[in-house]
Design an enzyme around this catalytic site. Structure first.
Site, short mmCIF file in Angstrom:
data_model
loop_
_atom_site.label_atom_id
_atom_site.label_comp_id
_atom_site.label_asym_id
_atom_site.label_seq_id
_atom_site.Cartn_x
_atom_site.Cartn_y
_atom_site.Cartn_z
N HIS A 123 19.45 -13.24 11.87
CA HIS A 123 19.28 -12.80 10.47
C HIS A 123 18.99 -13.99 9.53
O HIS A 123 18.74 -13.78 8.35
CB HIS A 123 20.52 -12.06 9.97
N ASP A 145 18.74 -6.88 20.01
CA ASP A 145 20.00 -6.68 19.29
C ASP A 145 19.92 -5.33 18.57
O ASP A 145 18.84 -4.89 18.18
CB ASP A 145 20.15 -7.82 18.27
N HIS A 194 20.71 -4.64 15.66
CA HIS A 194 20.24 -4.85 14.28
C HIS A 194 18.85 -5.48 14.30
O HIS A 194 18.56 -6.31 15.17
CB HIS A 194 21.21 -5.77 13.53
N ASP A 249 25.20 -5.64 20.98
CA ASP A 249 25.80 -4.55 20.22
C ASP A 249 25.08 -3.22 20.48
O ASP A 249 25.38 -2.22 19.85
CB ASP A 249 25.84 -4.87 18.72
ZN LIG Z 1 23.50 -7.15 15.89
#
Ligand SMILES: [Zn+2]
Length: 364
Positions: free
Chosen positions: A126, A162, A164, A249
């Site tokens: 991120h 991931d 996200h 995740d």
């Molecule tokens: Zn993540």
């Protein structure tokens, strides 16, 4: 040939708070599990110690002012956002994580290891050129990619699976055709970006590919995405190396995401990436740990799965305890697969002007 495992006990030092999801137990449980399985003394696995990334290496990706801010905040303690505090000493931890990713990448690029996994934290995907976000400070993957290009690699494929969206990595390479960024992520979920029409800009148009999937998506859909999007694009792009932003995740026990991938399914994805890389780039695969917050229930199994798949060990006995079956059923949504198939078709149509492999796509 061996699989390199980059780890250092210093990766356990970074902590925002003992209850933060991105806490040191994420790795300590995994290390215990690997030790129990005897992987640290397996003949096909070599422990590779990291060096800290230099400021010059990090500034190939990040603005100098941002690194100066991190340096100052690391002395006094500081704040980026509510999920991303800067504890004292942070910059040292972040530079070691980025250096760990570089070490993994170089060990594969020079042929020291066949492939490698950097078990680093804090994570990075991120983090953008000018700021950290979402538990991330320095974009470990991007710093590694730029270092490999500095060492002579021309084209690199980043697979970011991931849960996200890897918005930081995407923004860094958005106009860059030397890096094909391919992200599979849950939507809706933090950070909210990663729609299929985000495909890059300028010379980089067509070199960013996003596959958003709904909550409840499981192994079968991930295999479908691999075969119908990842593999054809990778074959046509023909990179020098495949880099995996290994966010775990996606596992069905993860407390902050809602997907339904199993450890076996995860390992199968890595196995397919290894086989793919053998066809297109001499088997060069480097995985870098991103998220994954199911400290006891998911991470030790998925991390083990990655290592087993990279090292070509049997995946037969890789499964979560039977008592987790109910959790898997509850996390799975049987209607997700059909929605994923529709997204894939639409995406192939959208990318068809840029990629030969999708030129006959029915979604065109
Ligand atoms: Zn993540």
């Amino acid at each position: 040939m061996t699989t390199g495992l980059v780890f250092d006990r210093e990766f356990l030092l970074h902590e925002q708070s003992p209850t933060h999801p991105e806490r040191r137990e994420r790795l300590s449980y995994t290390i215990d599990q690997l030790r129990e399985e005897g992987l640290f003394c397996h003949p096909r696995i070599r422990l590779v110690p990291p060096d800290r990334a230099t400021r010059e290496q990090v500034e190939r990706v990040h603005h100098s002012e941002y690194i100066s801010f991190l340096s100052e905040a690391s002395r006094t303690g500081g704040f980026i956002d509510f999920d991303t505090l800067v504890p004292k000493g942070l910059l040292d931890s972040a530079l070691l994580a980025a250096g760990g990713a570089i070490r993994a990448g170089i060990s594969v690029w020079t042929g020291e290891c066949a492939n490698a996994f950097a078990l680093v934290r804090p994570p990075g995907h991120h983090a953008r050129a000018g700021t950290g976000a979402g538990f991330c400070y320095v974009n470990n993957m991007a710093v590694m990619v730029r270092q490999l290009q500095h060492e002579g690699a021309k084209k690199i494929l980043i697979l970011d699976w991931d849960a996200h969206h890897g918005d930081g990595t995407q923004s860094i390479f958005y106009e860059d055709p030397s890096v094909l960024f391919l992200s599979v992520h849950q939507r809706p979920l933090y950070p909210g970006s990663g729609d299929i029409d985000e495909i890059g800009e300028g010379a980089g148009r067509g070199y960013t590919v996003n596959v958003p999937v709904p909550p409840g998506t499981g192994d079968e859909s991930y295999y479908h995405i691999f075969e119908s999007v990842i593999a054809p694009l990778a074959e046509e792009f023909a990179p020098d190396l495949v880099a995996i932003s290994a966010g775990q995740d996606v596992h069905f026990t993860d407390p902050i995401a809602g997907l339904a991938v199993t450890a076996r399914g995860y390992a199968e994805m890595v196995s397919r990436a290894v086989a793919l890389s053998e066809r297109i780039c001499h088997g060069r695969v480097v995985a870098v740990l991103e998220g994954g917050y199911s400290v006891e229930g998911g991470l030790p199994y998925t991390n083990l799965g990655i290592i087993a798949a990279l090292a070509g060990l049997s995946l037969e006995n890789l499964r979560e305890p039977a008592m987790y079956q109910d959790l898997l059923l509850r996390a799975s949504d049987p209607s997700a697969h059909e929605r994923v198939c529709r997204t894939v078709e639409k995406l192939q149509g959208l990318l068809s002007p840029h990629w030969e492999c999708f030129s006959e796509s029915p979604g065109r």
